[in-house]
Design an enzyme around this catalytic site. Structure first.
Site, short mmCIF file in Angstrom:
data_model
loop_
_atom_site.label_atom_id
_atom_site.label_comp_id
_atom_site.label_asym_id
_atom_site.label_seq_id
_atom_site.Cartn_x
_atom_site.Cartn_y
_atom_site.Cartn_z
N ASN A 10 0.85 -1.19 0.00
CA ASN A 10 0.00 0.00 0.00
C ASN A 10 0.89 1.24 0.00
O ASN A 10 1.49 1.57 1.02
CB ASN A 10 -0.90 -0.04 1.25
CG ASN A 10 -1.78 1.18 1.36
OD1 ASN A 10 -1.83 2.02 0.45
ND2 ASN A 10 -2.47 1.31 2.49
N LYS A 12 0.03 4.21 -0.21
CA LYS A 12 -0.66 5.35 0.43
C LYS A 12 -0.53 6.59 -0.46
O LYS A 12 -0.52 6.46 -1.68
CB LYS A 12 -0.14 5.55 1.85
CG LYS A 12 -0.25 4.24 2.67
CD LYS A 12 -0.05 4.40 4.13
CE LYS A 12 -0.24 3.04 4.81
NZ LYS A 12 -0.11 3.09 6.26
N HIS A 96 -9.38 0.92 5.25
CA HIS A 96 -8.10 1.18 5.91
C HIS A 96 -8.31 2.09 7.12
O HIS A 96 -9.12 3.01 7.08
CB HIS A 96 -7.10 1.80 4.92
CG HIS A 96 -5.71 1.78 5.46
ND1 HIS A 96 -5.27 2.69 6.40
CD2 HIS A 96 -4.68 0.93 5.24
CE1 HIS A 96 -4.02 2.40 6.71
NE2 HIS A 96 -3.63 1.34 6.04
N GLU A 98 -6.69 4.46 8.26
CA GLU A 98 -6.48 5.90 8.03
C GLU A 98 -7.77 6.54 7.53
O GLU A 98 -8.10 7.67 7.90
CB GLU A 98 -5.30 6.11 7.07
CG GLU A 98 -3.97 5.84 7.77
CD GLU A 98 -2.87 5.32 6.87
OE1 GLU A 98 -2.98 5.37 5.64
OE2 GLU A 98 -1.85 4.86 7.44
N GLU A 166 -4.86 -5.10 10.76
CA GLU A 166 -3.85 -4.05 10.91
C GLU A 166 -4.10 -3.29 12.21
O GLU A 166 -4.92 -2.35 12.24
CB GLU A 166 -3.94 -3.06 9.75
CG GLU A 166 -3.72 -3.69 8.40
CD GLU A 166 -3.22 -2.66 7.39
OE1 GLU A 166 -2.13 -2.85 6.86
OE2 GLU A 166 -3.91 -1.64 7.17
N GLY A 172 2.79 2.38 10.74
CA GLY A 172 3.70 3.50 10.55
C GLY A 172 4.45 3.92 11.80
O GLY A 172 5.06 4.98 11.84
N SER A 212 3.92 -1.92 10.27
CA SER A 212 5.38 -1.90 10.46
C SER A 212 6.08 -3.20 10.05
O SER A 212 7.10 -3.58 10.63
CB SER A 212 5.73 -1.53 11.92
OG SER A 212 5.31 -0.20 12.19
O1 G3H Z 1 -1.73 -0.60 4.67
C1 G3H Z 1 -0.66 -0.71 5.26
C2 G3H Z 1 -0.55 -0.45 6.67
O2 G3H Z 1 -1.18 0.74 7.02
C3 G3H Z 1 0.81 -0.62 7.24
O3 G3H Z 1 1.61 0.52 7.07
O4 G3H Z 1 3.74 -0.78 6.98
O5 G3H Z 1 3.77 1.71 7.04
O6 G3H Z 1 3.09 0.40 9.06
P1 G3H Z 1 3.13 0.45 7.57
#
Ligand code: G3H
Length: 249
Positions: A10, A12, A96, A98, A166, A172, A212
């Site tokens: 992803n 983002k 998601h 977010e 997640e 993150g 992460s």
């Molecule tokens: O969609 C992915 C997740 O939000 C994980 O993000 O690997 O940056 O922690 P991350």
């Protein structure tokens, strides 16, 4: 039924034309296990979907990061499931955290989105997960079960769904869940599916972990029985994403 390992990237809200081309070059040149062993799906921002689709190797697939809850029309700024299908984009990420947190997407709204996307022929990476406060108050399972139920209430066929667990506190932050923490929730979720949807769906639905994940911690997580892959954020923009794909074997 054997569950094929699944690795989603992803991206983002990141990337320029040049950066996107660089990531794709890295992925296209990578030696990874065959598509019989691992399913790889990368999810760039909407504006890069056609570029990524045109340049990406044919054994990897592409996902959008969201789509509108119903048929398109007078919904300024939205992108419909029909448009994704028209562009040949097979997957979409929905729910998601977010978007749940920043755009107030409720469990019910996510359930409606998942149902509509599936009805149009998209495959869905459906995200669920608890906040730190919810984990510390002992309500992790109640939270993820409610999120899963809101989806289960709206659909009858789980063939085209990957469930992404997640935990919000791990996204993150560099604070990855331990393999035991991930396994515990994945096993509980599988049990929830068995009790509330059906034994076949429970055994065939892939439950992937996100939060992460990186090249150093993926292998141990991948060793857990109910961890069927990953949804990767930050590390999916880096060459180490290839190592994460390789953790399938
Ligand atoms: O969609 C992915 C997740 O939000 C994980 O993000 O690997 O940056 O922690 P991350």
């Amino acid at each position: 039924m054997a569950r094929k390992f699944f690795v989603g990237g992803n991206w983002k809200c990141n990337g320029t034309n040049e950066e996107v081309k660089k990531i794709i070059t890295t992925l296209n040149e990578a030696e990874v296990p065959s598509e019989d062993v691992v399913e790889v799906v990368v999810s760039p921002p909407f504006v890069f979907l056609p570029l990524v689709k045109s340049l990406l190797r044919s054994d990897f697939n592409v996902a959008a990061q969201n789509c509108w809850v119903r048929k398109g029309g007078a919904f300024t700024g939205e992108v419909s499931a029909e448009m994704l299908v028209n562009l040949g984009i097979p997957w979409v990420i929905l729910g998601h955290s977010e978007r749940r947190a920043l755009l107030n997407e409720s469990n019910e709204f996510v359930g409606d989105k998942v149902a509509y996307a599936l009805s149009q022929g998209l495959k869905v990476i459906a995200c669920i997960g608890e906040t730190l406060e919810q984990r510390e108050s002992g309500s992790t399972m109640a939270v993820v079960a409610a999120q899963a139920k809101a989806i289960a209430d709206k659909i009858t066929n789980w063939d085209n769904i990957v469930l992404a667990y997640e935990p919000v506190w791990a996204i993150g932050t560099g604070k990855v869940a331990t393999p035991a923490q991930a396994q515990e929730v994945h096993a509980e979720l599988r049990k929830w599916l068995r009790d509330n949807v059906g034994a076949d769906v429970a055994s065939s639905t892939r439950i992937i972990y996100g939060g992460s994940v990186n090249g150093a911690n993926c292998k141990e997580l991948a060793g857990e029985a109910d961890v069927d892959g990953f949804l990767v954020g930050g590390a999916s923009l880096k060459p180490e994403f290839v190592d994460i794909i390789k953790s399938a074997t």
